[in-house]
Design a protein around this motif. Sequence first.
Motif, mmCIF file in Angstrom:
data_model
loop_
_atom_site.group_PDB
_atom_site.id
_atom_site.type_symbol
_atom_site.label_atom_id
_atom_site.label_comp_id
_atom_site.label_asym_id
_atom_site.label_seq_id
_atom_site.Cartn_x
_atom_site.Cartn_y
_atom_site.Cartn_z
ATOM 1 N N ASP A 32 3.577 -6.984 -4.971
ATOM 2 C CA ASP A 32 2.188 -6.866 -4.515
ATOM 3 C C ASP A 32 1.492 -8.212 -4.510
ATOM 4 O O ASP A 32 1.299 -8.835 -5.543
ATOM 5 N N GLU A 33 1.110 -8.606 -3.317
ATOM 6 C CA GLU A 33 0.423 -9.883 -3.138
ATOM 7 C C GLU A 33 -1.048 -9.766 -3.528
ATOM 8 O O GLU A 33 -1.721 -10.760 -3.749
ATOM 9 N N GLN A 37 -6.520 -6.132 -0.644
ATOM 10 C CA GLN A 37 -6.139 -4.742 -0.883
ATOM 11 C C GLN A 37 -7.322 -3.790 -0.697
ATOM 12 O O GLN A 37 -8.386 -3.992 -1.288
ATOM 13 N N THR A 39 -7.382 -0.637 -1.661
ATOM 14 C CA THR A 39 -7.550 0.281 -2.787
ATOM 15 C C THR A 39 -8.456 -0.285 -3.874
ATOM 16 O O THR A 39 -9.348 0.408 -4.368
ATOM 17 N N ALA A 171 6.263 -10.452 -0.378
ATOM 18 C CA ALA A 171 7.628 -10.017 -0.064
ATOM 19 C C ALA A 171 7.914 -10.310 1.401
ATOM 20 O O ALA A 171 7.075 -10.060 2.265
ATOM 21 N N GLY A 328 -6.649 4.615 6.888
ATOM 22 C CA GLY A 328 -8.038 4.477 7.337
ATOM 23 C C GLY A 328 -9.049 4.688 6.234
ATOM 24 O O GLY A 328 -8.836 4.305 5.084
ATOM 25 N N THR A 333 -8.180 9.692 -0.486
ATOM 26 C CA THR A 333 -7.873 11.123 -0.490
ATOM 27 C C THR A 333 -6.398 11.368 -0.173
ATOM 28 O O THR A 333 -5.719 12.131 -0.860
HETATM 29 C C1 LIG Z 1 -14.930 -0.457 0.690
HETATM 30 C C2 LIG Z 1 -13.973 0.687 0.895
HETATM 31 C C3 LIG Z 1 -14.385 1.996 0.600
HETATM 32 C C4 LIG Z 1 -13.505 3.085 0.770
HETATM 33 N N1 LIG Z 1 -13.932 4.357 0.452
HETATM 34 C C5 LIG Z 1 -13.086 5.408 0.576
HETATM 35 C C6 LIG Z 1 -13.505 6.747 0.227
HETATM 36 O O1 LIG Z 1 -14.640 6.976 -0.172
HETATM 37 N N2 LIG Z 1 -12.631 7.781 0.351
HETATM 38 C C7 LIG Z 1 -11.364 7.568 0.801
HETATM 39 O O2 LIG Z 1 -10.591 8.544 0.882
HETATM 40 N N3 LIG Z 1 -10.918 6.313 1.153
HETATM 41 C C8 LIG Z 1 -11.761 5.231 1.065
HETATM 42 N N4 LIG Z 1 -11.353 3.964 1.449
HETATM 43 C C9 LIG Z 1 -10.031 3.799 2.103
HETATM 44 C C10 LIG Z 1 -8.879 3.605 1.120
HETATM 45 O O3 LIG Z 1 -9.279 2.737 0.098
HETATM 46 C C11 LIG Z 1 -7.636 3.028 1.841
HETATM 47 O O4 LIG Z 1 -7.295 3.803 2.969
HETATM 48 C C12 LIG Z 1 -6.419 3.025 0.909
HETATM 49 O O5 LIG Z 1 -6.758 2.423 -0.321
HETATM 50 C C13 LIG Z 1 -5.234 2.282 1.542
HETATM 51 O O6 LIG Z 1 -4.206 2.210 0.593
HETATM 52 P P1 LIG Z 1 -2.813 1.508 0.904
HETATM 53 O O7 LIG Z 1 -2.006 1.652 -0.329
HETATM 54 O O8 LIG Z 1 -2.264 2.039 2.198
HETATM 55 O O9 LIG Z 1 -3.167 -0.033 1.211
HETATM 56 P P2 LIG Z 1 -3.800 -1.164 0.286
HETATM 57 O O10 LIG Z 1 -4.624 -0.601 -0.785
HETATM 58 O O11 LIG Z 1 -4.441 -2.146 1.204
HETATM 59 O O12 LIG Z 1 -2.533 -1.824 -0.418
HETATM 60 C C14 LIG Z 1 -1.605 -2.609 0.292
HETATM 61 C C15 LIG Z 1 -1.119 -3.714 -0.641
HETATM 62 O O13 LIG Z 1 0.044 -4.314 -0.073
HETATM 63 C C16 LIG Z 1 0.007 -5.696 -0.359
HETATM 64 N N5 LIG Z 1 0.899 -6.395 0.577
HETATM 65 C C17 LIG Z 1 0.834 -6.402 1.929
HETATM 66 N N6 LIG Z 1 1.836 -7.143 2.452
HETATM 67 C C18 LIG Z 1 2.548 -7.601 1.393
HETATM 68 C C19 LIG Z 1 3.708 -8.431 1.277
HETATM 69 N N7 LIG Z 1 4.353 -8.925 2.348
HETATM 70 N N8 LIG Z 1 4.167 -8.720 0.028
HETATM 71 C C20 LIG Z 1 3.539 -8.230 -1.090
HETATM 72 N N9 LIG Z 1 2.440 -7.438 -1.022
HETATM 73 C C21 LIG Z 1 1.952 -7.130 0.201
HETATM 74 C C22 LIG Z 1 -1.469 -6.055 -0.169
HETATM 75 O O14 LIG Z 1 -1.781 -7.290 -0.776
HETATM 76 C C23 LIG Z 1 -2.126 -4.851 -0.846
HETATM 77 O O15 LIG Z 1 -2.304 -5.106 -2.219
HETATM 78 C C24 LIG Z 1 -12.199 2.856 1.283
HETATM 79 C C25 LIG Z 1 -11.780 1.535 1.568
HETATM 80 C C26 LIG Z 1 -12.651 0.461 1.385
HETATM 81 C C27 LIG Z 1 -12.169 -0.952 1.705
#
Ligand SMILES: Cc1cc2nc3c(=O)[nH]c(=O)nc-3n(C[C@H](O)[C@H](O)[C@H](O)COP(=O)(O)OP(=O)(O)OC[C@H]3O[C@@H](n4cnc5c(N)ncnc54)[C@H](O)[C@@H]3O)c2cc1C
Length: 367
Positions: A32-33, A37, A39, A171, A328, A333
């Motif tokens: 994890d970079e 992010q 999340t 990665a 998104g 959720t």
């Molecule tokens: C301000 C805000 C409010 C939100 N509110 C809500 C809400 O009320 N309800 C809801 O349901 N959702 C909400 N969301 C949406 C939700 O947070 C995201 O859809 C969800 O967290 C995405 O999770 P993920 O694990 O797919 O990606 P991420 O959380 O973006 O995690 C991806 C990770 O992969 C890492 N990464 C990427 N490429 C590499 C690589 N090559 N090597 C190592 N690491 C890498 C990144 O650094 C990051 O840490 C909100 C989002 C934001 C920004």
Amino acid sequence: MKKIAIIGGGIVGTTAAFYLSKAEDFEITLYDEQTGQATSAAAGIIAPWLSKRRNKQWYKLAHEGASLYRQLAQDAKLDSNAYSKVGVFVNRNDETALNNLFSLAQERIQTAPEMEIVEKWNQQTISSKMPYLSEWAKPGIFVGGGSRVDGKHLITQLEAASNLTVKNEKANISVVNHEVMVNEEHYDSIFIAAGAFAKELIQPFGFELQLSPQKGQLIEIEDDSINVDDSMPIVMAEGLSELIPVGNHQLLIAATHENDAGFDLNPTQPEIDGLVNNAEITMPNLEGKISTMITNIRIGTRAYTDDFSPFMGTIPGFDNVWIANGLGSSGLTTGPITGKLVADDIMSASGFDGYTKPITNYLSGIE
Ligand SMILES: Cc1cc2nc3c(=O)[nH]c(=O)nc-3n(C[C@H](O)[C@H](O)[C@H](O)COP(=O)(O)OP(=O)(O)OC[C@H]3O[C@@H](n4cnc5c(N)ncnc54)[C@H](O)[C@@H]3O)c2cc1C
């Protein structure tokens, strides 16, 4: 022991790691970079039941995702900073729209008992349950099973409850003669849970991922004059920002949805002002003061697809490489259930029937 690499330590990757690590026959490395992010910037609402989205796969994922939280909270011993069932209040300014929403809620609770209770709240009830909104107090619907989740606390606690090696580094994937390596290491299975940054990880497979970044900003405010505590429901006021009470006199105002900001992670004044102005409509007693109460601004990058649907599955031609993405603005959720479905598929080929459209809808360059 089978070696598994998970790329991405957001909600999807961390939940998958948690469930895989319970199986005990996997050696898990989480890359994890951390940059950008979504999340850890996110705090929000788990209440998919009143959504009017017609996408059946999304509703199944979101509805099952909301109920999974209770089990996950128990299994991972999540505290109330990470997850708390406080209920959600949703208002409609028009009476017909409010009645329609109430009918939808009553219909949905038949198949979603985790909604617990559905009530109409009038001005008097709002003023007594949420005194800080008594000047605004527009009628709406309260759903008792709605929950508050803080992404950063959630993934920190999930990581602590899992048996895994975390590498805080970027990665890179290489594919040579059909063999896939992560940072030049071989793994039996690889899960790409890299959120908005996944595009470059997919290119070595010969595919272009159809995915766009969406910037989200959220502000935290704190002041003795904000009459809230962390047991109060989350408020989704129609057309305004969400209000999330998180502690005594502490409130989050969420969130912006910026499709033209790319991967920018800087706070921007017009968007912050927009959040402040929205909050002042619901709390007119704080007019002109909210911007002085800001204690923190959180910024993250969400990932969305052209049809706003999340997707998951294996990369065509590579049955040991999984990807899940495009969560998104509802990824808090759908994130845990997505991570669990991928973990289950890695362990027992359980598949994703009914949860996702074909992964090929989101990849181009397929021969
Ligand atoms: C301000 C805000 C409010 C939100 N509110 C809500 C809400 O009320 N309800 C809801 O349901 N959702 C909400 N969301 C949406 C939700 O947070 C995201 O859809 C969800 O967290 C995405 O999770 P993920 O694990 O797919 O990606 P991420 O959380 O973006 O995690 C991806 C990770 O992969 C890492 N990464 C990427 N490429 C590499 C690589 N090559 N090597 C190592 N690491 C890498 C990144 O650094 C990051 O840490 C909100 C989002 C934001 C920004």
